[in-house]
Write a protein that holds these residues in place. Sequence first.
Motif, PDB file in Angstrom:
ATOM      1  N   ILE A 199       0.682  -1.269   0.099  1.00  0.00           N
ATOM      2  CA  ILE A 199       0.175  -0.088  -0.110  1.00  0.00           C
ATOM      3  C   ILE A 199       0.833   1.122   0.173  1.00  0.00           C
ATOM      4  O   ILE A 199       0.606   2.080  -0.733  1.00  0.00           O
ATOM      5  N   LYS A 200       1.837   1.295   0.677  1.00  0.00           N
ATOM      6  CA  LYS A 200       2.930   2.317   0.713  1.00  0.00           C
ATOM      7  C   LYS A 200       3.579   2.444  -0.766  1.00  0.00           C
ATOM      8  O   LYS A 200       3.777   3.679  -1.077  1.00  0.00           O
ATOM      9  N   ILE A 201       3.965   1.372  -1.241  1.00  0.00           N
ATOM     10  CA  ILE A 201       4.649   1.506  -2.569  1.00  0.00           C
ATOM     11  C   ILE A 201       3.695   2.095  -3.492  1.00  0.00           C
ATOM     12  O   ILE A 201       3.769   2.898  -4.367  1.00  0.00           O
ATOM     13  N   ALA A 202       2.151   1.609  -3.506  1.00  0.00           N
ATOM     14  CA  ALA A 202       1.321   2.145  -4.453  1.00  0.00           C
ATOM     15  C   ALA A 202       1.314   3.753  -4.160  1.00  0.00           C
ATOM     16  O   ALA A 202       1.121   4.581  -5.035  1.00  0.00           O
ATOM     17  N   ALA A 203       1.168   4.165  -3.044  1.00  0.00           N
ATOM     18  CA  ALA A 203       1.076   5.599  -2.558  1.00  0.00           C
ATOM     19  C   ALA A 203       2.061   6.350  -3.160  1.00  0.00           C
ATOM     20  O   ALA A 203       1.985   7.433  -3.667  1.00  0.00           O
ATOM     21  N   HIS A 204       3.416   5.843  -2.978  1.00  0.00           N
ATOM     22  CA  HIS A 204       4.504   6.450  -3.657  1.00  0.00           C
ATOM     23  C   HIS A 204       4.614   6.589  -5.277  1.00  0.00           C
ATOM     24  O   HIS A 204       4.991   7.586  -5.901  1.00  0.00           O
ATOM     25  N   CYS A 205       3.941   5.386  -5.763  1.00  0.00           N
ATOM     26  CA  CYS A 205       3.743   5.454  -7.140  1.00  0.00           C
ATOM     27  C   CYS A 205       2.940   6.498  -7.639  1.00  0.00           C
ATOM     28  O   CYS A 205       3.144   6.965  -8.858  1.00  0.00           O
ATOM     29  N   LYS A 206       1.895   6.504  -7.185  1.00  0.00           N
ATOM     30  CA  LYS A 206       0.919   7.681  -7.178  1.00  0.00           C
ATOM     31  C   LYS A 206       1.654   9.154  -7.201  1.00  0.00           C
ATOM     32  O   LYS A 206       1.349  10.004  -7.995  1.00  0.00           O
ATOM     33  N   GLU A 207       2.285   9.258  -6.018  1.00  0.00           N
ATOM     34  CA  GLU A 207       2.940  10.335  -5.883  1.00  0.00           C
ATOM     35  C   GLU A 207       4.120  10.694  -7.233  1.00  0.00           C
ATOM     36  O   GLU A 207       4.285  11.845  -7.440  1.00  0.00           O
ATOM     37  N   TYR A 208       4.798   9.740  -7.642  1.00  0.00           N
ATOM     38  CA  TYR A 208       5.497   9.711  -8.883  1.00  0.00           C
ATOM     39  C   TYR A 208       4.748   9.921 -10.035  1.00  0.00           C
ATOM     40  O   TYR A 208       5.427   9.870 -11.398  1.00  0.00           O
ATOM     41  N   ARG A 209       3.473  10.023 -10.107  1.00  0.00           N
ATOM     42  CA  ARG A 209       2.628   9.768 -11.349  1.00  0.00           C
ATOM     43  C   ARG A 209       2.836   8.563 -12.184  1.00  0.00           C
ATOM     44  O   ARG A 209       2.711   8.681 -13.305  1.00  0.00           O
ATOM     45  N   ASN A 210       3.225   7.576 -11.527  1.00  0.00           N
ATOM     46  CA  ASN A 210       3.247   6.239 -12.050  1.00  0.00           C
ATOM     47  C   ASN A 210       2.166   5.520 -11.937  1.00  0.00           C
ATOM     48  O   ASN A 210       1.944   4.635 -11.155  1.00  0.00           O
ATOM     49  N   LEU A 211       1.104   5.842 -12.468  1.00  0.00           N
ATOM     50  CA  LEU A 211      -0.444   5.283 -12.468  1.00  0.00           C
ATOM     51  C   LEU A 211      -0.507   3.905 -12.964  1.00  0.00           C
ATOM     52  O   LEU A 211      -1.444   3.032 -12.492  1.00  0.00           O
ATOM     53  N   ASN A 212       0.337   3.511 -14.085  1.00  0.00           N
ATOM     54  CA  ASN A 212       0.301   2.097 -14.528  1.00  0.00           C
ATOM     55  C   ASN A 212       0.730   1.243 -13.422  1.00  0.00           C
ATOM     56  O   ASN A 212       0.046   0.223 -13.202  1.00  0.00           O
ATOM     57  N   ALA A 213       2.108   1.378 -12.681  1.00  0.00           N
ATOM     58  CA  ALA A 213       2.333   0.682 -11.734  1.00  0.00           C
ATOM     59  C   ALA A 213       1.419   0.728 -10.482  1.00  0.00           C
ATOM     60  O   ALA A 213       1.181  -0.294  -9.653  1.00  0.00           O
ATOM     61  N   PHE A 214       0.804   1.944 -10.178  1.00  0.00           N
ATOM     62  CA  PHE A 214      -0.085   2.045  -9.014  1.00  0.00           C
ATOM     63  C   PHE A 214      -1.189   0.981  -9.033  1.00  0.00           C
ATOM     64  O   PHE A 214      -1.649   0.397  -8.246  1.00  0.00           O
ATOM     65  N   PHE A 215      -1.854   1.143 -10.451  1.00  0.00           N
ATOM     66  CA  PHE A 215      -2.787   0.351 -10.686  1.00  0.00           C
ATOM     67  C   PHE A 215      -2.523  -1.242 -10.733  1.00  0.00           C
ATOM     68  O   PHE A 215      -3.266  -1.918  -9.970  1.00  0.00           O
TER      69      PHE A 215
END
Length: 456
Positions: free
Chosen positions: A293-309
């Motif tokens: 969940i933390k990794i997803a939050a940081h991916c979103k912060e980096y605007r990496n929405l593909n990895a976030f999803f």
Amino acid sequence: MALDAGSEQEKLDYTLNNKRRVIRLVTQWAAVHGYQLQEEDASVAFLQEFFMAASDDAKAIPAIRDQLTELGRIVKHNTEGARVSQKKHKVLLRQFSMGNEKLHKRQPIKGNDEILFKVYCCDHTYTTIRVPVATSVTEVTGAVADKLGSAEDLLLVNLSSAGEKLIFKPNDVSVFSTLSPNGRLFACRRDQLDSLTPLPEQEGPSTGSLASFELISSKDVAYHMTAYDWELFHCVHELELLYHTFGRQNVKKTTVNLDLFLRRFNEIQFWVISEVCLCSQLSKRVQLLKKFIKIAAHCKEYRNLNAFFAVIMGLSNPAVSRLSQTWEKLPSKFKKFYSEFENLMDPSRNHRAYRLTVAKLEPPIIPFMPLLIKDMTFTHEGNRTFIDSLVNFEKMRMIANTVKTMRHCRSQPFSPDSPLASKTHPEVRTYVRQLNVIDNQRTLTQLSHELEPRRS
């Protein structure tokens, strides 16, 4: 006003403006095609011929000379690029993304680049073939038959780790890049299809990587995942979206860079599921959920929405979501974050929540690629390409808008203002680029039930 009714100066201005527009159009066309233009002899020849014609025009109309410098640079670049491309093709290591080549910065893969690839037989022996990336299935099976000393009609089959078989059509091209993370290519006769079984290596890992993974900070993982995903995304040519939509076998073009980027999404998703399902200790599984969940939050912060999803969809997979004892012990703060992330992924109203979020972001952005593909496919299949033998420009405009979305996402380079950007973290970089996963849903479900049997 009719052209012949104007003064001589007006006629000259009209001619000048038209020639300027044509030169600008050709310049933009060449820029959009980029390196792909160099693979077309006819396109390079057209550019050379066009430049000579424009140079002749410039003798009579000196006002267009200012455009010739840029046009000449483009022609020279593409002519030299085509010459080099014909002489020397990169030889890519087998499986595209397996092994040490993942650790080098990704460069776009071209259709005439060559690949060394294993094609397996029924008895799990294999032959290694070397062919251009954009090779058709007919040519691949021909190369395999030559190696095996067999004149038999062979089928080329994508065999998944779950034993599912997909027979490729003879005119399919560049099939190597369409395999799932643990998929393999098999060649066999039709009467041997039923005897095909997955290789032991296709099963994936039997233990998780928690011992090394838990020592890496979530932010480091998200940053290096984003850096790698950006390399993959940046290699995808805009035209590959069109080839994928209209059928690459119809245009005989490769979509290899797009395929590998889409496969990365599945790889991340299965990595999340595999790590959770291979973690036998309840308290460690709770820590894993928190970490993802933390990794997803940081991916979103980096605007990496593909990895976030991909990470959130991994956590939403039935093999993970059914682990009620694990989720019950997750702190409420993380449950709240996860719930918010799920809402962002809500597909209702044509993914409105996601689209509104992306609209507020500044590039660089790594978009949720499967949704861009879905938009293109929906537009293509829902609208006729020709109406009364005329091109349906409204359909073309809708397709162009999706391509523009991708162009907008990449209009700025990925260089986040982060102290992580100056650190190499070789062990983290290696880890995120070589994820070892189980991609068999049955296996994952079975592991999940072993961790937490269904309550009676």
